[in-house]
Design an enzyme around this catalytic site. Sequence first.
Site, PDB file in Angstrom:
ATOM      1  N   TYR A   8       0.831  -1.211   0.000  1.00 23.43           N
ATOM      2  CA  TYR A   8       0.000   0.000   0.000  1.00 23.43           C
ATOM      3  C   TYR A   8       0.866   1.262   0.000  1.00 23.43           C
ATOM      4  CZ  TYR A   8      -4.648  -2.106   0.875  1.00 23.43           C
ATOM      5  OH  TYR A   8      -5.831  -2.774   0.765  1.00 23.43           O
ATOM      6  N   GLU A  60      -8.615  -4.616   9.425  1.00 24.28           N
ATOM      7  CA  GLU A  60      -7.303  -4.647  10.068  1.00 24.28           C
ATOM      8  C   GLU A  60      -7.398  -4.537  11.577  1.00 24.28           C
ATOM      9  OE1 GLU A  60      -2.935  -2.526   9.522  1.00 24.28           O
ATOM     10  OE2 GLU A  60      -4.689  -1.674   8.561  1.00 24.28           O
TER      11      GLU A  60
END
Length: 391
Positions: free
Chosen positions: A116, A238
């Site tokens: 990311y 997450e």
Amino acid sequence: MDFGYSPQDDAFRHDARAWLAAHPAGEEPRPWERTLGTAGWIGLGWGRTPYGNRAATLTQQVVWAEEYARHKAPPRLGHIGENLLAPTLLAHGTPAQRDRFLPPIARGEAIWCQGYSEPGAGSDLAAVRTTATRDRGDPAGAYRVTGQKIWTSHAHEADWCFVLARTEPGSRRHHGLSFLLVPMDQPDGRVEVRPIRQLTGTSEFNEVFFDGALAHPDHLVGGEGNGWRVAMDLLAAERGVSTLAQQIGFEEELGAVMAEAEAQARAESAAGVVGDPDLLDRLVRQWAELRTMRWNALRTLGGSDPGAPSVAKLLWGGWHQRLGELAMAVRGAAATVGPQEWSEQVPYRLDPLQRLFLFSRADTIYGGSDEIQRTIIAERVLGLPREARGQ
């Protein structure tokens, strides 16, 4: 809120404790993942699937996370694949993608990393510049991925990386992004991993350079141009049960700081550190805030509050950073001295409290900076006007 454990949860805890006691820490990370997978302890939160995991209720997932932390079992090398990628594939992947990628994760055989952040796109993830273009000369029409990712945990050990890349030339911000599954082992230097040496002297994070790395078109998740939605759903997964396990570790660190304060008091005849009302107040506040974080995490488990992950990150990031500062304040001047003399082979070593202080400096930055978390809460929860951004 009424949160309790059922007899079934207690039986699950008994089984978890017995298994962990029979498998003490000592295995290397990869063999340990396979040991967990063989016993079915990977993928408890996936629900009932044909992929080899054992299904567990939400409270049983909490039980496992807490017992795992209390037994000081090894850090998980497969966390990213199990808790980030797998739920994303269950939500957005095709049946073929689930059948291809979930069984190796459940067996503890496939290690994943997350592609990311970039040097110019950390907390501002929509500024991603890594590109993925179709190779018209490739028989399968594979994507060629080119760009740089940074702060990539476990990249030096990973088999695969899920990459957020720009597939639409000229697109801006969250438009034109796609979510691709990229193998790390590629010829001709197409994927290069460089460890990042940190203040702690260790290298948990890496830079990853993609130079025309191949990604099969069948490994595009959620459709071309839909990467932002897939990426945001992944980030929502997450933080959850894993936050509660993290708090067990925080509790142990707080206990170590308190033990240090007690040792200082004994050394100074009950004066000094523990006699300092400011430090005493800070110790009590750390304890009270940790209890508050636990109940907040339990309150939001399984909910759909869009701000809950951001609130949790703000709470624990600042708390952990303050704990590191408190550890150094409790120890006083001795905190600046390492536990071992300097040598050319080992420039410095850190004891656990020194490592806590140095590593926690990044807690309010990685995983989404405090600024980004506050913006999410302002816009998505409070409904405040959105910050002006380039289109």
